[in-house]
Scaffold this active site. Structure first.
Site, PDB file in Angstrom:
ATOM      1  N   TYR A 187       4.783  95.705  -0.583  1.00 42.78           N
ATOM      2  CA  TYR A 187       6.221  96.045  -0.484  1.00 42.78           C
ATOM      3  C   TYR A 187       6.997  95.806  -1.783  1.00 42.78           C
ATOM      4  O   TYR A 187       6.468  95.252  -2.724  1.00 42.78           O
ATOM      5  CB  TYR A 187       6.880  95.419   0.740  1.00 42.78           C
ATOM      6  N   GLU A 188       8.204  96.298  -1.813  1.00 44.11           N
ATOM      7  CA  GLU A 188       9.025  96.335  -3.055  1.00 44.11           C
ATOM      8  C   GLU A 188       8.314  97.090  -4.167  1.00 44.11           C
ATOM      9  O   GLU A 188       8.440  96.740  -5.344  1.00 44.11           O
ATOM     10  CB  GLU A 188       9.380  94.917  -3.532  1.00 44.11           C
TER      11      GLU A 188
END
Lengths: 565, 565
Positions: free
Chosen positions: B421-422
């Site tokens: 994620y990110e």
């Protein structure tokens, strides 16, 4: 998830990469003609792709459970096991005298690869049953063989291995399970065992436990341990399952993965057992079983890697983010590297299997030494690749890999046990640099000679590929010599990176063979391995020789993060 | 599992390894004296060790769940969040004008490290809220700031980031959520978003969604996207949570880990939103939020690695198999290597944070470039180390690592999201070799110069350690030059190994600083890094330059295992 058994890949490998032709040329395995081998692999492909793979999610979503002391298996697993049994797959390599097909381990391990890729949790059952068959073939009395082997070979009954206890994992010699002699020649076995895979189930009519225990006059440590056959249901005079033995499943473990495989805590409470092998000589028989299972676990890693890689490729073709993500250079790099490593790990496993077959067919010591040397490499590298590729599969899926519905995470959770059981990969590596180098390096050097010869033979066609292989093999030879000059403790400190480096070099060797005999795709794949996977061997060998001083200079408190200590 | 916050390790690092003293010497951060910093870290250590860590298993065993459209958080999580909020930890680095403490990101990221190690699932809530605070501080109108910032900073309300849609993950420009202008100056937002972390909960009285959506006249792709504040409960005239907005949680994802963090599918159905920043300029504001979160995610990896390593050390001390297993050379090798990598990843993360602080305090472009260059490295390497160390932790536990009761597997399951994620770690690496080398390599070369200078300065005391660092840095400089001469597609093919190699060299640089200023244990740890972790950089740089030809020579079918294609 839709798994397609890698039948053609395996057929190519048996034909061109590993010396399966030598196996088929022996008298013992004369029936394993190319036609027979192809037919068997095709059938296994159908079974695994069409019957076992569709059950794989069931095992994860509806784990085996304990109901009133009886293990209820996951939905469909009983049918799946029956298909395995009725196809004769449990007895593929077993003694024809007791109903087996007597075919080479190379074929059996190829089937294990496919079965694991399709359904690891279920495949554990036949894998352990096969290990038990091997142990009985080598060590049991004729009476026990006649009673148990036909039932195990046909898959009517299944087999387990009862080794680990709460206080004794890798340190088997510390076990406390007791056996006492009965007047009728049987034994009473009492104690608790943990981590017993498929310790009970409703997929077979009986479950046969091979249990390690210590007789009252057994010495401390591993030398005082005996092995017993302790069936769940004691066979009656007709060999049918009769009265219940004094044993039970206490509980099932809640695990990270392989939820469809019931991992039991077993309690033996004066259970009736029959001695397998001689008293106090149980470890030898157990090692027979474990050795067979070790290579099988290596193939589990390969099989799950294959399945996870297929899924990742399919997802990457399907997923569009500024174009198909399979066209993104980094995604392609991950998939190609994984394909190269799956090839390498499969080749090492099947090469190990052919060495086992040659040993059995010829009794030749060199083949035995080759098989012994390759076994820990096949186990550790196969399972490391299994975890690496399943992890890569999650990453290629992005956020969808982290949610359970895609199944990518299941492969990672399932395969994560394989570097642990049947001897952790650390123990495999210690076996390699300890026992397997105790011949003064003969087996290692013979293998290295073969690698050098192979690279030289490939030089004319692929000069750019052979030079890195020759260089890496030379560095490996020197590192092997250095290890041989060190004591065991120092060798152990470098064991894991040494094993990994050896596997990379071996993988390059088999890739070169494939490049010579296969088409352009095999050349490209060899390049991926040799230019991307192989180079890390140099750093690993450097670490293998880095010694112990820095490791012992750090106190336990420092490792825990307390630098004021 | 018992987590001890690494307060002393962080204090040592801020004092001797990263240039935190420069930060404290600026006017903006004059309050961040060594005494204040120590006090804050000590307090954070107590909160995380004593309050948050004991809740970590709750989140895993009793996941957040959706009840009648409302998310019920895991037992104790509301109390845990309240302790975070009441301690002022959400607003540690936030603007004092709105109730924040205005302290450096270096301290904030050190706290994120500890909070993640104690309880990753819970820490995600303040992490995302901080990201929202940053985005509002930089881009929102004064009215929005006055209304939302005090509530977010105090932790009364929490913040989310609504970016991903079913058809648009990393490809944000493909999003289809619509926004329409209302007559009163607000907007109506309609669409579905997925993977919304802490998209709802009962731990705060309101949940503020920052939502990316496209106005009717918005261009295709990322240039036509606007950002909106869409609160769950619309603030009334007194700024209190008022009537419910037209949005709901459709479902929660079932995930591999971070079960205590509710991952929501959100539906906005003509929900009232307020524009943040200018129309069609939403990506800039979202990047502010993401940039902050990227480094935070890197620290999550470091934090979980610390926790998993502590647990593994404790288990290895406790577990006896032919002696304490922590004395076994291979176990010690695993633990020591992990400790060296945790140190390196933490140093890179805190160095990145100090660069951000220096940029903010001085406005200096070199500091900005340094921060921008280090961010993808800190994110990707920190999270890779997180996964590697948690995986090692499972392995050290052996079979006990595979059963869920020890909690070793939870660390692995939890941290596995962080490389995804990110922005996946592949995307981080592409950012590094693309945007972050688009200055012609200035930022990279300035960092390399510092590494060379550091190694030369350490040469007198540690000649055996500085030579390998100088050599690896030179290889890295050459590889950087080679990448700069290539087009983006070719760079992307080598991006991931390049980033990893850069992190190894940077890690060696910070280890050398620690060795110069710390005691003998720091020298030993530096040796472990430089002799065992650093050498792999050479092979990675070789791969980074291996190009694309072999990857494209393999067709998709070959990657899937079909070599007849």
């Amino acid at each position: 998830m839709s798994y397609r058994a890698p039948v053609e890949q395996i057929q190519f490998m048996l034909r061109h990469v590993v010396p399966f032709a030598d196996v088929a040329a022996t008298e013992r395995f004369a029936e394993a003609t190319p036609e027979t081998a192809d037919a068997i692999l095709n059938e296994a492909g159908k079974l695994t792709s069409n019957v076992l793979a569709p059950l794989n999610r069931n095992g994860d979503l509806t784990p085996a459970r304990l109901e009133n002391g009886v293990v209820r298996s996951s939905p469909g697993f009983a049918d799946g096991f029956r298909a395995i049994a009725e196809g004769g797959w449990v007895g593929l390599a077993a003694d024809p005298e007791y109903g087996g097909m007597g075919l080479p381990q190379a074929l059996n391990m190829a089937v294990a690869d496919m079965m694991s890729g399709a359904n690891l949790a279920l495949q554990l059952n036949p894998l352990l049953t096969q290990g038990q068959i091997e142990a009985l073939e080598h060590h049991a009395s004729d009476e026990l063989k006649a009673l148990y082997l036909p039932k195990l070979t046909s898959g009517e009954w299944s087999g387990t291995m009862n080794l680990t206890e709460p206080g004794a994992g890798s340190d088997v010699g510390a076990l406390t399970t007791k056996a006492e002699r009965n007047e009728d020649g049987t034994y009473s076995v009492t104690g608790q065992k943990i981590f017993i895979t498929w310790g009970d189930s409703d997929v077979t009519e009986n479950v046969c436990h091979l249990v390690l225990a210590r007789l009252p006059d057994g010495a401390k440590g591993t030398r005082g341990i005996s092995l017993f056959m302790v069936p769940k249901l004691i066979p009656d005079e007709n060999g049918k399952p009769g009265r219940a033995n004094s044993l039970k499943v206490v509980s099932l473990e809640e695990k990270l993965g392989i939820h469809g495989s019931p991992t039991c805590v077993m309690s033996f409470e004066g259970a009736t057992g029959w001695l397998v092998g001689a008293e106090h000589k149980g470890m030898a028989a157990m090692f027979t079983m474990m050795n067979c299972a070790r290579l099988g676990v290596g193939m589990q890693g390969v099989g799950v890697a294959e399945a996870a890689l297929q899924q990742a490729v399919a997802y990457a073709q399907d997923r569009n983010q500024m174009g198909q993500i399979i066209q993104h250079p980094d995604v392609r790099r991950m998939l190609a590297t994984a394909r190269a490593e799956v090839f390498a790990a499969r080749a090492i496993g099947l090469a190990c299997a052919t060495a086992i077959d040659m040993e059995r067919a010829t009794g030749d010591r060199d083949h035995a030494a080759r098989a012994a040397f390759l076994t820990p490499i096949a186990k550790a590298y196969g399972t490391d690749v299994g975890v690496r590729v399943a992890d890569m599969g999650v990453q290629v899926h992005g956020g969808m890999g982290y949610v359970e519905e895609t199944g990518a995470a299941q492969y990672l959770r399932d395969v994560r046990i394989t570097p642990i059981y049947e001897g952790t990969n650390g123990i495999q590596a210690m076996d390699l640099v300890g026992r397997k180098l105790s011949d003064g390096g003969d087996a290692a050097m013979r293998l290295l000679d073969e690698i050098f010869d192979g690279a030289k033979a490939a030089h004319h066609d692929h000069p750019d590929l052979t030079d890195p292989v020759l260089q890496a093999a030379e560095t490996l030879r020197e590192a092997t010599q250095s290890l041989l000059e060190r004591d065991l403790t120092l060798r152990f400190a470098g064991a894991v990176p040494y094993l990994s480096a050896f596997a990379r070099v071996l993988g390059a060797h088999y890739h070169l063979r494939a490049a010579r005999h296969g088409g352009g795709a095999h050349v490209a794949l060899a390049r991926v391995h040799i230019l991307r996977v192989l180079p890390r061997a140099a750093a690993e060998l450097q670490e293998a020789l880095a010694g112990l001083d820095d490791l012992t200079a750090l106190q336990d408190a420092h490792l825990a993060g307390d630098f004021a200590a």
